[in-house]
Write a protein that holds these residues in place. Structure first.
Motif, PDB file in Angstrom:
ATOM      1  N   ALA A   1      54.464   8.539   0.739  1.00  0.00           N
ATOM      2  CA  ALA A   1      55.365   8.495  -0.415  1.00  0.00           C
ATOM      3  C   ALA A   1      55.276   7.145  -1.113  1.00  0.00           C
ATOM      4  O   ALA A   1      55.303   7.066  -2.351  1.00  0.00           O
ATOM      5  CB  ALA A   1      56.802   8.767   0.035  1.00  0.00           C
TER       6      ALA A   1
ATOM      7  N   VAL B   1      51.927   7.175  -3.092  1.00  0.00           N
ATOM      8  CA  VAL B   1      51.959   8.078  -4.244  1.00  0.00           C
ATOM      9  C   VAL B   1      52.877   7.533  -5.335  1.00  0.00           C
ATOM     10  O   VAL B   1      52.529   7.554  -6.525  1.00  0.00           O
ATOM     11  CB  VAL B   1      52.415   9.494  -3.824  1.00  0.00           C
ATOM     12  N   THR B   2      54.048   7.052  -4.944  1.00  0.00           N
ATOM     13  CA  THR B   2      54.994   6.538  -5.933  1.00  0.00           C
ATOM     14  C   THR B   2      54.413   5.344  -6.672  1.00  0.00           C
ATOM     15  O   THR B   2      54.540   5.239  -7.903  1.00  0.00           O
ATOM     16  CB  THR B   2      56.314   6.143  -5.248  1.00  0.00           C
TER      17      THR B   2
ATOM     18  N   GLU C   1      51.678   6.651  -9.110  1.00  0.00           N
ATOM     19  CA  GLU C   1      52.197   7.334 -10.287  1.00  0.00           C
ATOM     20  C   GLU C   1      52.952   6.386 -11.221  1.00  0.00           C
ATOM     21  O   GLU C   1      52.998   6.611 -12.429  1.00  0.00           O
ATOM     22  CB  GLU C   1      53.090   8.504  -9.860  1.00  0.00           C
TER      23      GLU C   1
ATOM     24  N   MET D   1      61.297   6.414 -10.648  1.00  0.00           N
ATOM     25  CA  MET D   1      60.453   6.335  -9.453  1.00  0.00           C
ATOM     26  C   MET D   1      61.142   5.685  -8.253  1.00  0.00           C
ATOM     27  O   MET D   1      61.087   6.222  -7.132  1.00  0.00           O
ATOM     28  CB  MET D   1      59.152   5.597  -9.773  1.00  0.00           C
TER      29      MET D   1
ATOM     30  N   GLN E   1      61.750   7.550  -4.697  1.00  0.00           N
ATOM     31  CA  GLN E   1      61.166   6.991  -3.479  1.00  0.00           C
ATOM     32  C   GLN E   1      62.238   6.772  -2.416  1.00  0.00           C
ATOM     33  O   GLN E   1      62.016   7.050  -1.235  1.00  0.00           O
ATOM     34  CB  GLN E   1      60.452   5.674  -3.795  1.00  0.00           C
TER      35      GLN E   1
ATOM     36  N   THR F   1      55.230  13.052  -7.937  1.00  0.00           N
ATOM     37  CA  THR F   1      55.076  12.481  -6.600  1.00  0.00           C
ATOM     38  C   THR F   1      55.008  13.532  -5.502  1.00  0.00           C
ATOM     39  O   THR F   1      54.134  13.488  -4.635  1.00  0.00           O
ATOM     40  CB  THR F   1      56.263  11.533  -6.299  1.00  0.00           C
ATOM     41  N   CYS F   2      55.907  14.495  -5.522  1.00  0.00           N
ATOM     42  CA  CYS F   2      56.072  15.412  -4.389  1.00  0.00           C
ATOM     43  C   CYS F   2      54.904  16.363  -4.149  1.00  0.00           C
ATOM     44  O   CYS F   2      54.575  16.622  -2.978  1.00  0.00           O
ATOM     45  CB  CYS F   2      57.369  16.200  -4.554  1.00  0.00           C
TER      46      CYS F   2
END
Length: 423
Positions: A151, A154-155, A158, A279, A283, A336-337
């Protein structure tokens, strides 16, 4: 969907490493947007090529790009050593070269040669962006199986992607091609510096066996379990729901809300800015709840905010601005997910360190097909309902722009819940 299995402490990601991993999102986003935003205006408007030919060539480029994603993903999986770095570094250099060539068309070429030149440059940009992007996405799956670390990666990625989109959109809307290329050059240099020597690239010894290497691309879906394949279908349906408003945004603002093009730009910036600001909250929530729960919350928020667009009419700038902020906020989690859910499915199916790039290629193929399907289905539907661009509309546009996407998102939520009950 459950979390992926716990990882050992060595899989904890340092903040500096996460930031370096995320930085290429700047250049990948800054080159993807101008390809389809700047190219038509440059070659059809300034250079004078037929608009139909420009559109056809760009659509062919997108189709080739989509089809080759799983193939490129399979090649990345078969690369040894620092495999993601080996793919991303040359791809970023080729991406920069392609953008320089694309935004500087040669003079005194005939129409036929100029169309060929544009098509080859667009294909170079598209394929190099896809190769770098696929390696970038698969890297985090290989790096760690720890959900919180994934996570974090990815966060961060992005967030940089959204920053790249906003900068590129601002420069492209002002037709500042020189400044745009300067920004892309800077982002490319920073990304190449950031990537070198990052961990998580080497395949574990004995993982990449000869049998694994020989799996054909078209059998990629068979690498996932049934819930993983169902997840791809759900996320593809949600991607289609997101692609439709993107395709119709300018039509809706101009003909339904009857606002200026300047308003369109400000609304877009507000949308992406809301996503970027959201974001840190998403997160934080991902540290408290599984990605499956967070994704469902974000989709529900998106539906609850977006459905009101069906009630808007001429001059409704501020209500629509609020809708852009709410749906942009939900976008933070929707970006993100899916990657986290797919990473968990890859890990659950035993494909981490084996075929994560191929599976990510199938996912990006679905996303790109959703974009093509949005234009291929919704635009003819609007025409069949009597809508003509440039003429104020009160019936067809709200249905296509907001009602249909909300229905598709609701279907995706229902199907996702069914997937969860079978776990």
């Amino acid at each position: 969907m459950a979390h992926a299995a716990s990882a050992d402490p060595s899989e904890v990601v340092e903040r500096a490493h996460a930031a370096r991993y995320g930085l290429p999102g700047l250049v990948l986003a800054s080159t993807a947007l101008p390809l389809y935003m700047v190219t038509p205006h440059l070659y059809a408007g300034s250079v004078g090529l037929p608009l139909a030919w420009v559109g056809f060539c760009l659509m062919a480029t997108r189709l080739i790009d989509a089809i080759t994603d799983p193939i490129i993903g399979g090649w990345i999986d078969r690369t040894t050593g620092a495999r993601f770095e080996r793919w991303m570094l040359p791809s970023l250099v080729l991406l920069l070269i392609g953008m320089v060539l694309l935004l500087n068309p040669p003079e005194r070429l005939g129409s036929g040669l100029l169309i060929a030149y544009m098509s080859l440059c667009a294909l170079l940009v598209s394929l190099s962006n896809s190769a770098a992007g696929l390696a970038h996405q698969a890297w985090l799956v290989s790096w760690t199986a720890r959900p919180s670390a994934q996570a974090q990666l990815v966060t961060t990625r992005e967030a940089f992607t959204l920053l790249g989109v906003m900068v590129a959109a601002g420069l492209a809307s002002q037709e500042s091609h020189g400044a745009l290329l300067g920004w892309i050059l800077f982002a490319t240099g920073v990304s190449i510096w950031a990537l070198r020597g990052l961990p998580g690239q080497t395949v574990a010894q004995g993982t990449c066996s000869q049998a694994v290497q020989g799996i054909p691309v078209w059998q990629g879906l068979g690498l996932l379990d049934s819930s993983g394949r169902g997840l791809l279908g759900v996320m593809g349906l949600n991607a289609l729901a997101n692609a439709i408003p993107g395709t119709l945004f300018l039509f809706f603002v101009a003909d339904q809300l009857q606002l200026s093009r300047q308003s369109s730009g400000l609304l877009l910036i507000g949308y992406f800015l809301a996503a970027a600001i959201s974001m840190p909250l998403w997160q934080w929530l991902l540290r408290q709840r599984p990605a499956a729960v967070v994704w469902q919350i974000s989709v529900f928020v998106s539906i609850a905010g977006f459905v009101w667009a069906t009630q808007l009419g001429a001059g409704d700038l501020w209500p629509f601005a609020l809708i852009c902020v709410v749906t942009g906020f939900a976008l933070g989690a929707e970006l993100t997910c899916p990657a986290l859910l797919l990473a968990a499915a890859i890990n659950r199916s035993g494909q981490r360190g084996r075929h994560e790039s191929l599976i990510m290629g199938l996912w990006t193929l679905l996303q790109k097909l959703a974009l093509a399907l949005a234009a291929g289905l919704v635009l003819p539907l609007l025409a069949g309902m009597g809508y003509t661009p440039g003429i104020p509309d009160t019936n067809a546009l709200p249905l296509a722009y907001a009602a249909i996407p909300c229905g598709l998102k609701l279907m995706a939520l229902i199907l996702f819940r069914r997937l969860e009950t079978t776990q």
